[in-house]
Design a protein around this motif. Structure first.
Motif, PDB file in Angstrom:
ATOM      1  N   GLY A   1       0.785  -1.227   0.000  1.00  0.00           N
ATOM      2  CA  GLY A   1       0.000   0.000   0.000  1.00  0.00           C
ATOM      3  C   GLY A   1       0.816   1.276   0.000  1.00  0.00           C
ATOM      4  O   GLY A   1       0.239   2.373  -0.072  1.00  0.00           O
ATOM      5  N   LYS A   2       2.137   1.184   0.060  1.00  0.00           N
ATOM      6  CA  LYS A   2       2.982   2.369   0.042  1.00  0.00           C
ATOM      7  C   LYS A   2       3.314   2.753  -1.399  1.00  0.00           C
ATOM      8  O   LYS A   2       3.197   1.944  -2.309  1.00  0.00           O
ATOM      9  N   LEU A   3       3.737   3.992  -1.575  1.00  0.00           N
ATOM     10  CA  LEU A   3       4.080   4.456  -2.904  1.00  0.00           C
ATOM     11  C   LEU A   3       5.242   3.654  -3.478  1.00  0.00           C
ATOM     12  O   LEU A   3       6.171   3.273  -2.767  1.00  0.00           O
ATOM     13  N   SER A   4       5.196   3.424  -4.771  1.00  0.00           N
ATOM     14  CA  SER A   4       6.285   2.747  -5.457  1.00  0.00           C
ATOM     15  C   SER A   4       7.537   3.625  -5.423  1.00  0.00           C
ATOM     16  O   SER A   4       7.475   4.804  -5.780  1.00  0.00           O
ATOM     17  N   PRO A   5       8.686   3.089  -4.976  1.00  0.00           N
ATOM     18  CA  PRO A   5       9.919   3.876  -4.969  1.00  0.00           C
ATOM     19  C   PRO A   5      10.268   4.405  -6.355  1.00  0.00           C
ATOM     20  O   PRO A   5      10.801   5.509  -6.487  1.00  0.00           O
ATOM     21  N   LYS A   6       9.945   3.646  -7.390  1.00  0.00           N
ATOM     22  CA  LYS A   6      10.218   4.091  -8.759  1.00  0.00           C
ATOM     23  C   LYS A   6       9.437   5.362  -9.077  1.00  0.00           C
ATOM     24  O   LYS A   6       9.964   6.289  -9.694  1.00  0.00           O
ATOM     25  N   PHE A   7       8.178   5.400  -8.634  1.00  0.00           N
ATOM     26  CA  PHE A   7       7.356   6.578  -8.889  1.00  0.00           C
ATOM     27  C   PHE A   7       7.843   7.763  -8.066  1.00  0.00           C
ATOM     28  O   PHE A   7       7.868   8.894  -8.554  1.00  0.00           O
ATOM     29  N   VAL A   8       8.257   7.519  -6.819  1.00  0.00           N
ATOM     30  CA  VAL A   8       8.774   8.590  -5.973  1.00  0.00           C
ATOM     31  C   VAL A   8      10.029   9.195  -6.600  1.00  0.00           C
ATOM     32  O   VAL A   8      10.195  10.425  -6.644  1.00  0.00           O
ATOM     33  N   ARG A   9      10.915   8.339  -7.094  1.00  0.00           N
ATOM     34  CA  ARG A   9      12.128   8.852  -7.738  1.00  0.00           C
ATOM     35  C   ARG A   9      11.780   9.696  -8.965  1.00  0.00           C
ATOM     36  O   ARG A   9      12.438  10.694  -9.248  1.00  0.00           O
ATOM     37  N   ARG A  10      10.754   9.273  -9.679  1.00  0.00           N
ATOM     38  CA  ARG A  10      10.336  10.025 -10.861  1.00  0.00           C
ATOM     39  C   ARG A  10       9.858  11.420 -10.482  1.00  0.00           C
ATOM     40  O   ARG A  10      10.179  12.401 -11.151  1.00  0.00           O
ATOM     41  N   LEU A  11       9.092  11.507  -9.408  1.00  0.00           N
ATOM     42  CA  LEU A  11       8.637  12.816  -8.943  1.00  0.00           C
ATOM     43  C   LEU A  11       9.803  13.657  -8.440  1.00  0.00           C
ATOM     44  O   LEU A  11       9.871  14.870  -8.709  1.00  0.00           O
ATOM     45  N   ASN A  12      10.719  13.038  -7.714  1.00  0.00           N
ATOM     46  CA  ASN A  12      11.850  13.779  -7.157  1.00  0.00           C
ATOM     47  C   ASN A  12      12.757  14.350  -8.237  1.00  0.00           C
ATOM     48  O   ASN A  12      13.399  15.389  -8.025  1.00  0.00           O
ATOM     49  N   ARG A  13      12.814  13.674  -9.368  1.00  0.00           N
ATOM     50  CA  ARG A  13      13.632  14.206 -10.468  1.00  0.00           C
ATOM     51  C   ARG A  13      13.042  15.513 -11.012  1.00  0.00           C
ATOM     52  O   ARG A  13      13.754  16.306 -11.615  1.00  0.00           O
ATOM     53  N   MET A  14      11.755  15.709 -10.810  1.00  0.00           N
ATOM     54  CA  MET A  14      11.123  16.980 -11.190  1.00  0.00           C
ATOM     55  C   MET A  14      11.230  17.927 -10.000  1.00  0.00           C
ATOM     56  O   MET A  14      10.240  18.348  -9.397  1.00  0.00           O
ATOM     57  N   SER A  15      12.451  18.287  -9.649  1.00  0.00           N
ATOM     58  CA  SER A  15      12.710  19.063  -8.435  1.00  0.00           C
ATOM     59  C   SER A  15      12.074  20.444  -8.479  1.00  0.00           C
ATOM     60  O   SER A  15      11.836  21.067  -7.440  1.00  0.00           O
ATOM     61  N   TRP A  16      11.787  20.956  -9.683  1.00  0.00           N
ATOM     62  CA  TRP A  16      11.182  22.274  -9.838  1.00  0.00           C
ATOM     63  C   TRP A  16       9.715  22.304  -9.417  1.00  0.00           C
ATOM     64  O   TRP A  16       9.148  23.385  -9.189  1.00  0.00           O
ATOM     65  N   ALA A  17       9.093  21.105  -9.315  1.00  0.00           N
ATOM     66  CA  ALA A  17       7.644  21.046  -9.123  1.00  0.00           C
ATOM     67  C   ALA A  17       7.209  21.474  -7.720  1.00  0.00           C
ATOM     68  O   ALA A  17       6.177  22.121  -7.552  1.00  0.00           O
ATOM     69  N   GLY A  18       7.965  21.118  -6.690  1.00  0.00           N
ATOM     70  CA  GLY A  18       7.551  21.435  -5.321  1.00  0.00           C
ATOM     71  C   GLY A  18       6.298  20.706  -4.924  1.00  0.00           C
ATOM     72  O   GLY A  18       5.248  21.317  -4.688  1.00  0.00           O
ATOM     73  N   TRP A  19       6.382  19.375  -4.871  1.00  0.00           N
ATOM     74  CA  TRP A  19       5.202  18.533  -4.649  1.00  0.00           C
ATOM     75  C   TRP A  19       4.594  18.679  -3.261  1.00  0.00           C
ATOM     76  O   TRP A  19       3.419  18.389  -3.061  1.00  0.00           O
ATOM     77  N   GLU A  20       5.376  19.127  -2.284  1.00  0.00           N
ATOM     78  CA  GLU A  20       4.914  19.181  -0.891  1.00  0.00           C
ATOM     79  C   GLU A  20       4.761  20.623  -0.421  1.00  0.00           C
ATOM     80  O   GLU A  20       5.445  21.525  -0.902  1.00  0.00           O
ATOM     81  N   ASN A  21       3.858  20.799   0.554  1.00  0.00           N
ATOM     82  CA  ASN A  21       3.701  22.113   1.164  1.00  0.00           C
ATOM     83  C   ASN A  21       4.696  22.290   2.303  1.00  0.00           C
ATOM     84  O   ASN A  21       5.554  21.438   2.544  1.00  0.00           O
ATOM     85  N   GLU A  22       4.583  23.396   3.025  1.00  0.00           N
ATOM     86  CA  GLU A  22       5.549  23.695   4.094  1.00  0.00           C
ATOM     87  C   GLU A  22       5.497  22.682   5.231  1.00  0.00           C
ATOM     88  O   GLU A  22       6.444  22.569   6.020  1.00  0.00           O
ATOM     89  N   ASN A  23       4.397  21.919   5.339  1.00  0.00           N
ATOM     90  CA  ASN A  23       4.277  20.898   6.386  1.00  0.00           C
ATOM     91  C   ASN A  23       4.769  19.525   5.937  1.00  0.00           C
ATOM     92  O   ASN A  23       4.708  18.565   6.704  1.00  0.00           O
ATOM     93  N   GLY A  24       5.211  19.434   4.703  1.00  0.00           N
ATOM     94  CA  GLY A  24       5.688  18.158   4.191  1.00  0.00           C
ATOM     95  C   GLY A  24       4.589  17.273   3.634  1.00  0.00           C
ATOM     96  O   GLY A  24       4.829  16.093   3.348  1.00  0.00           O
ATOM     97  N   ASP A  25       3.388  17.824   3.495  1.00  0.00           N
ATOM     98  CA  ASP A  25       2.271  17.066   2.930  1.00  0.00           C
ATOM     99  C   ASP A  25       2.170  17.312   1.427  1.00  0.00           C
ATOM    100  O   ASP A  25       2.462  18.417   0.941  1.00  0.00           O
ATOM    101  N   LEU A  26       1.733  16.291   0.706  1.00  0.00           N
ATOM    102  CA  LEU A  26       1.552  16.442  -0.727  1.00  0.00           C
ATOM    103  C   LEU A  26       0.492  17.504  -1.021  1.00  0.00           C
ATOM    104  O   LEU A  26      -0.509  17.616  -0.306  1.00  0.00           O
TER     105      LEU A  26
END
Length: 227
Positions: A101-126
């Motif tokens: 039920g946890k996020l796929s590490p492959k998908f997380v890495r894909r999001l992290n490579r888009m470092s410009w996106a800023g997926w999380e807010n100031e509290n660390g939530d998506l």
């Protein structure tokens, strides 16, 4: 009284009808297109120019059909990144989670490579919601939000896709649906054929062109500006 009608099978059963309310005025609609952002190149600002050509309204359904590895998910997460600070967004997918039920590490890495996106807010939530939906897509659609559905997998029952898209379009209410479909290499439309285009307001098809290039074909653009 238009409350029920016979099932048509001569079995004594009846179907309960959905109530219909007459529309009596043009003023019942605000008539304001939604200022949605389509994917563009973050490095050089290159774009398809769809914002200048299309009108997007509440209740619209966009369909992205493509063969495997044709950048369908890239389109979705780019569009998600561009709009998540302007609109509430939901991302549904059948390849984002693991068995636990946890996020796929492959998908997380894909999001992290888009470092410009800023997926999380100031509290660390998506800034958006992820739902690992694999069926009953229309049940999980959230009205009033941009619902990215990547992708509808029906196996051998792909002939049902047209009806599923209709149900999603109804369920999204004043939101927007962005639906991803797989397609065969020798086809223009997604699996399910012509019914997949019937209720789409914007429909594109993606095909690989070598290792790093993709061909994007606009199949349907229902609301073009100026028409």
């Amino acid at each position: 009284k238009k409350i029920v009608k016979p099932s048509g099978r001569n079995d004594g059963n009846y179907k309960v009808l959905k109530p219909i309310k007459a529309i009596t005025s043009l003023r019942e609609s605000e008539n304001k297109p939604i200022d949605i952002i389509f994917p563009y190149g973050i490095d050089d600002g290159s774009s398809f120019g769809f914002e200048d050509l299309l009108e997007t309204d509440e209740g619209d359904c966009m369909v992205i059909a493509g063969v495997s590895n044709s950048a369908k998910t890239l389109w979705v997460i780019n569009m998600l990144a561009m709009n998540m600070d302007k609109f509430p967004c939901v991302l549904m997918g059948n390849e984002y989670d693991r068995v636990d039920g946890k996020l796929s590490p492959k998908f997380v890495r894909r999001l992290n490579r888009m470092s410009w996106a800023g997926w999380e807010n100031e509290n660390g939530d998506l800034k958006f919601k992820i739902l690992p939906v694999k069926e009953d897509y229309e049940i999980w659609v959230e009205p009033g939000k941009i619902n990215f559905i990547d992708w509808i997998n029906l196996g051998e029952d792909f002939y049902k896709v047209g009806k599923i898209i209709e149900n999603i379009k109804t369920a999204v209410g004043n939101g927007i649906a962005v639906v991803v479909l797989q397609k065969n290499e020798d086809k223009v439309l997604g699996r399910g054929g012509s019914p997949t285009i019937d209720l789409a307001d914007f429909y594109i098809s993606l095909d690989p062109m070598g290792s790093y290039q993709r061909r994007l074909t606009v199949i349907k653009a229902k609301a073009q500006k100026g028409f």
